[in-house]
Design a protein around this motif. Structure first.
Motif, PDB file in Angstrom:
ATOM      1  N   GLN A  53       3.376   5.724  -5.675  1.00  0.00           N
ATOM      2  CA  GLN A  53       3.185   5.785  -7.127  1.00  0.00           C
ATOM      3  C   GLN A  53       2.259   6.932  -7.509  1.00  0.00           C
ATOM      4  OE1 GLN A  53       0.922   2.626  -9.181  1.00  0.00           O
ATOM      5  NE2 GLN A  53       2.701   2.399 -10.519  1.00  0.00           N
ATOM      6  N   ARG A  54       1.230   7.166  -6.705  1.00  0.00           N
ATOM      7  CA  ARG A  54       0.323   8.278  -6.992  1.00  0.00           C
ATOM      8  C   ARG A  54       1.025   9.626  -6.851  1.00  0.00           C
ATOM      9  NH1 ARG A  54      -3.469   4.534  -4.866  1.00  0.00           N
ATOM     10  NH2 ARG A  54      -2.960   5.051  -2.709  1.00  0.00           N
TER      11      ARG A  54
ATOM     12  N   VAL B  56       0.662  -1.656  -8.653  1.00  0.00           N
ATOM     13  CA  VAL B  56       2.023  -1.123  -8.598  1.00  0.00           C
ATOM     14  C   VAL B  56       3.041  -2.261  -8.655  1.00  0.00           C
ATOM     15  CG1 VAL B  56       2.155  -1.073  -6.066  1.00  0.00           C
ATOM     16  CG2 VAL B  56       3.559   0.491  -7.400  1.00  0.00           C
TER      17      VAL B  56
ATOM     18  N   GLY C 295      -5.028  -0.464  -5.354  1.00  0.00           N
ATOM     19  CA  GLY C 295      -3.961  -0.348  -6.341  1.00  0.00           C
ATOM     20  C   GLY C 295      -2.663  -1.023  -5.939  1.00  0.00           C
ATOM     21  N   SER C 296      -2.661  -1.728  -4.789  1.00  0.00           N
ATOM     22  CA  SER C 296      -1.396  -2.303  -4.334  1.00  0.00           C
ATOM     23  C   SER C 296      -0.885  -3.381  -5.278  1.00  0.00           C
ATOM     24  CB  SER C 296      -1.561  -2.874  -2.921  1.00  0.00           C
ATOM     25  OG  SER C 296      -2.574  -3.862  -2.899  1.00  0.00           O
TER      26      SER C 296
ATOM     27  N   ILE D 204       8.772   4.125  -3.842  1.00  0.00           N
ATOM     28  CA  ILE D 204       8.208   2.909  -4.431  1.00  0.00           C
ATOM     29  C   ILE D 204       9.198   1.762  -4.294  1.00  0.00           C
ATOM     30  CG2 ILE D 204       7.491   1.792  -6.580  1.00  0.00           C
ATOM     31  CD1 ILE D 204       6.442   4.495  -7.516  1.00  0.00           C
TER      32      ILE D 204
ATOM     33  N   TYR E 236       0.836  -1.204   0.000  1.00  0.00           N
ATOM     34  CA  TYR E 236       0.000   0.000   0.000  1.00  0.00           C
ATOM     35  C   TYR E 236       0.871   1.255   0.000  1.00  0.00           C
ATOM     36  CZ  TYR E 236      -4.624  -2.081   0.586  1.00  0.00           C
ATOM     37  OH  TYR E 236      -5.806  -2.734   0.383  1.00  0.00           O
TER      38      TYR E 236
ATOM     39  N   ALA F 222       1.977   1.825  -3.443  1.00  0.00           N
ATOM     40  CA  ALA F 222       0.893   2.362  -4.277  1.00  0.00           C
ATOM     41  C   ALA F 222       0.671   3.850  -3.996  1.00  0.00           C
ATOM     42  CB  ALA F 222      -0.394   1.577  -4.017  1.00  0.00           C
ATOM     43  N   ASP F 223       0.746   4.234  -2.720  1.00  0.00           N
ATOM     44  CA  ASP F 223       0.614   5.660  -2.375  1.00  0.00           C
ATOM     45  C   ASP F 223       1.739   6.474  -3.006  1.00  0.00           C
ATOM     46  OD1 ASP F 223      -1.614   5.018  -0.876  1.00  0.00           O
ATOM     47  OD2 ASP F 223      -0.540   4.988   1.043  1.00  0.00           O
TER      48      ASP F 223
END
Length: 380
Positions: free
Chosen positions: A171-172, A238, A234-235, A179, A165, A168-169
């Motif tokens: 990546q945003r 990524v 979204g985990s 990452i 997670y 994924a955070d």
């Protein structure tokens, strides 16, 4: 998913609802008596209130989460009764419906988030995180800003899920270094547990067993739906992007991605983790015996799950019977203890089919399906 094994054969007259008797089936849908449909949400609400009032942070968090779900469902249903279903392109209608859900769930969500800010219990923290990630549309909550994947990872550093997670955070935010750091930590984790199975533990509890059988059946359907809604967001995306075929030209990524695949397949609790791990291992290749073994395990579990799906399709009626309720409770206990993938491993071992045999059967079925699809495709 929760059901497994052979389901009972269809009842001869309608569908048999445990503790009630035969119920009619209209257009393939069993018609549950109104008194049972009313009793089940009431029982779930009472169960949620009881859990929320307990001293254990884990129980309280579960109770608050169920209250959030119940309040959101009631608000959504009230909105549909008042305004009907929103058209796909009616953004104003959808926004109003979303806001109704957010408002109805705000109090319980705020209480759950506040509990999470002081807890060291990963089950409780995971539920608070899911309650914020499930907000509809683009809704935001000031309370949810108090939570972070980084804090979940501090509470549970040996679990791959909060690190995924966190990746994924990042990546945003287009934060490449974070990452890579988060995925490396995930690759070194001892296990992968999204803490979804605590919902299944509720169904396996004595409190649910004390309900009338017909109500238990409806509670099972509700809790299975709640369990299914606790997704990875979204985990997984990524990870599959980081471990894409092109990216694996980098040897350092091969190591990280290989370790992640092993963790997800061997120590993940859900079928989704096993599926993602299998995709990554497939991309790395099968020349290394380690990855051949991992792929066999992942494909064997896919085959075992497919056997349940076939059983469900063959015996879609009769699933409300007392025999089915016993199967539900037995499998709920196994899944609460060992996870979904652990339960599938137990069932595979009991079937007498070896891991390599199950893996080959899965691949043969996939090849046959691809060939069938290719034969049906229009000629170019």
């Amino acid at each position: 998913m929760l059901f497994a094994g052979q389901s009972p054969l269809p009842a001869s007259k309608g569908d048999e609802l445990c503790g009630y008797g035969p119920v009619p089936v209209v257009d393939g849908i069993p018609q549950i008596p109104p008194e049972i449909e009313t009793a089940a949400p009431s029982a779930l609400g009472n169960l949620a209130a009881d859990l929320a009032a307990r001293s254990s942070e884990r129980d309280r968090a579960m109770g608050m989460y169920l209250q959030i779900v119940a309040a959101g469902s009631a608000a959504g249903e009230a909105s549909r009764r008042a305004h009907g279903d929103c058209a796909d392109d009616d953004k104003a209608c959808q926004s109003a419906a979303d806001q109704a859900v957010v408002s109805a769930t705000a109090e319980s969500r705020r209480a759950l988030v506040r509990l999470a800010t002081t807890t060291s219990d990963p089950d409780a923290y995971a539920l608070a995180t899911y309650s914020c990630r499930s907000l509809p549309g683009e809704s935001a909550s000031d309370d949810c800003a108090l939570l972070s994947s980084a804090q979940w990872a501090r509470i549970e550093p040996d679990n791959a899920v909060p690190w995924l997670y966190a990746a994924a955070d990042a990546q945003r935010r287009h934060d490449r270094s974070t990452i890579e750091a988060a995925l490396y930590r995930a690759s070194q984790a001892r296990y992968s547990d999204p803490h979804r199975d605590q919902v299944i533990r509720v169904f396996a509890s004595d409190a649910v067993a004390a309900q009338p059988p017909a109500v238990q059946t409806q509670l099972a359907l509700s809790l299975i739906g709640i369990h299914a809604a606790l997704t990875f967001s979204g985990s997984g995306v990524v990870l599959t992007q980081y471990c894409s075929v092109a990216a694996l030209a980098d040897p350092s990524r091969v190591q990280t991605c290989g370790d992640l695949a092993a963790t997800l397949i061997e120590h993940g609790r859900t079928e989704v983790e096993v599926w993602i791990g299998g995709k990554v291992a497939e991309r790395i290749g099968t020349t290394d015996p380690r990855f051949s073994t991992l792929l066999d395990e992942a494909d064997a579990l896919k085959w075992q799950r497919s056997q349940w799906l076939k059983s469900m399709q063959e015996h879609e009626h009769g699933l409300l019977s007392c025999d089915s309720l016993q199967v539900l409770r037995r499998n709920a206990g196994a899944q609460a203890q060992f996870g979904e993938s652990g339960r599938l491993r137990q069932e595979l071992a009991a079937s007498g089919v070896t891991t390599s045999q199950a893996a080959e059967r899965w691949r043969a079925e996939r090849r046959a399906l691809l060939q069938k699809n290719a034969s049906l495709a229009p000629a170019k």
